[in-house]
Scaffold this motif. Structure first.
Motif, PDB file in Angstrom:
ATOM      1  N   ASP A 186      -9.229   5.419   5.088  1.00  0.00           N
ATOM      2  CA  ASP A 186      -8.208   5.680   4.569  1.00  0.00           C
ATOM      3  C   ASP A 186      -8.671   5.582   3.084  1.00  0.00           C
ATOM      4  OD1 ASP A 186      -6.121   4.090   4.693  1.00  0.00           O
ATOM      5  OD2 ASP A 186      -6.801   2.215   3.532  1.00  0.00           O
TER       6      ASP A 186
ATOM      7  N   GLU B 169      -7.518   7.492  -0.420  1.00  0.00           N
ATOM      8  CA  GLU B 169      -6.716   8.189  -0.988  1.00  0.00           C
ATOM      9  C   GLU B 169      -6.021   8.841  -2.057  1.00  0.00           C
ATOM     10  OE1 GLU B 169      -4.679   3.828  -1.403  1.00  0.00           O
ATOM     11  OE2 GLU B 169      -5.735   4.247  -2.801  1.00  0.00           O
TER      12      GLU B 169
ATOM     13  N   LYS C  38       0.439  -1.136   0.402  1.00  0.00           N
ATOM     14  CA  LYS C  38       0.179   0.086  -0.325  1.00  0.00           C
ATOM     15  C   LYS C  38       0.675   0.927   0.086  1.00  0.00           C
ATOM     16  CE  LYS C  38      -4.146   2.293   2.333  1.00  0.00           C
ATOM     17  NZ  LYS C  38      -3.830   3.071   1.131  1.00  0.00           N
TER      18      LYS C  38
ATOM     19  N   ASP D 299       0.465   5.644   0.470  1.00  0.00           N
ATOM     20  CA  ASP D 299      -0.220   6.769   0.835  1.00  0.00           C
ATOM     21  C   ASP D 299       0.161   8.182   0.633  1.00  0.00           C
ATOM     22  OD1 ASP D 299      -2.597   5.283   1.951  1.00  0.00           O
ATOM     23  OD2 ASP D 299      -1.282   5.027   3.637  1.00  0.00           O
TER      24      ASP D 299
ATOM     25  N   ILE E  81      -0.055  11.914   0.945  1.00  0.00           N
ATOM     26  CA  ILE E  81      -0.269  12.336   2.340  1.00  0.00           C
ATOM     27  C   ILE E  81       0.166  14.123   2.458  1.00  0.00           C
ATOM     28  CG2 ILE E  81      -0.726  12.929   5.403  1.00  0.00           C
ATOM     29  CD1 ILE E  81      -0.004  10.272   5.372  1.00  0.00           C
TER      30      ILE E  81
ATOM     31  N   PRO F 288      -7.335  12.815  -0.413  1.00  0.00           N
ATOM     32  CA  PRO F 288      -8.017  11.984   0.584  1.00  0.00           C
ATOM     33  C   PRO F 288      -9.075  12.947   1.191  1.00  0.00           C
ATOM     34  CG  PRO F 288      -5.432  12.286   1.139  1.00  0.00           C
ATOM     35  CD  PRO F 288      -5.673  13.381   0.300  1.00  0.00           C
TER      36      PRO F 288
END
Length: 181
Positions: free
Chosen positions: A105, A107, A55, A57, A59, A87
């Motif tokens: 969660d 994305e 996974k 991510d 941010i 997100p």
């Protein structure tokens, strides 16, 4: 912090228990990057050495003013308008009764308006299978929005102000940005 490129620095690297297979070791790498359209962002990549689960991510670290982006869809070319959805952003299409809210969660992703409509169609197909509910009318209504001559507005409401419409030279798509206090 170790520079891995002129754009990125490794913040941290460690291993932890895999949340999927429990017995595997998950390698986690956190890198701070300077990304186009986003600015400074933390990219977290995770991969289990045993089950292969992975996974990534992204941010955003630069929070901007709360904004709403209105994209008017009137012709086929407007469907190819690319967006970057953060997100924290919610996507609304009021004329079709559609709403895509960020979950726990959620994305960041890049897609176009056509891709957003297909996300809704795919979600309805999953609902149809899991809940054994007929969603064919709703799917057809969304599919019609892919046809030329259908007009509607896509609204991206982003409290962190990171979402954006990506540049499309020579585009006549009507886009309005409103900053919310």
């Amino acid at each position: 912090m170790e520079d891995i490129t002129i754009y990125g620095k490794i913040i941290d690297e460690y291993e932890t228990e895999c949340p999927i297979c429990i017995v595997g070791r998950m390698h986690v790498r956190e890198v701070e990057y300077e990304l186009p359209h986003i600015g400074k962002a933390l990219i977290i990549s995770k991969k289990c050495t045993r089950c292969g689960y992975k996974k990534n991510d992204i941010i955003p670290l630069n929070i901007k003013k709360h904004q709403r982006i209105y994209i008017r869809i009137e012709k086929t070319q407007d469907l190819y308008t690319k967006i970057l959805r953060s997100p924290t952003a919610t996507i609304y299409i009021p004329e079709l009764g559609l709403e895509l809210r960020p979950g726990i969660d959620a994305e960041m992703f890049i897609t176009n308006i056509e891709g957003i409509l297909h996300l809704f169609i795919d979600a309805l197909k999953r609902i149809e299978i899991l809940a054994q509910t007929d969603t064919s009318q709703a799917q057809e209504k969304i599919a019609q929005a892919l046809d030329p001559g259908t007009s509607y507005t896509v609204i991206i409401d982003d409290p962190q102000g990171t979402s954006t419409v990506l540049d499309r030279p020579n585009s006549a798509t009507k886009i309005t940005i409103e900053y919310v206090e």
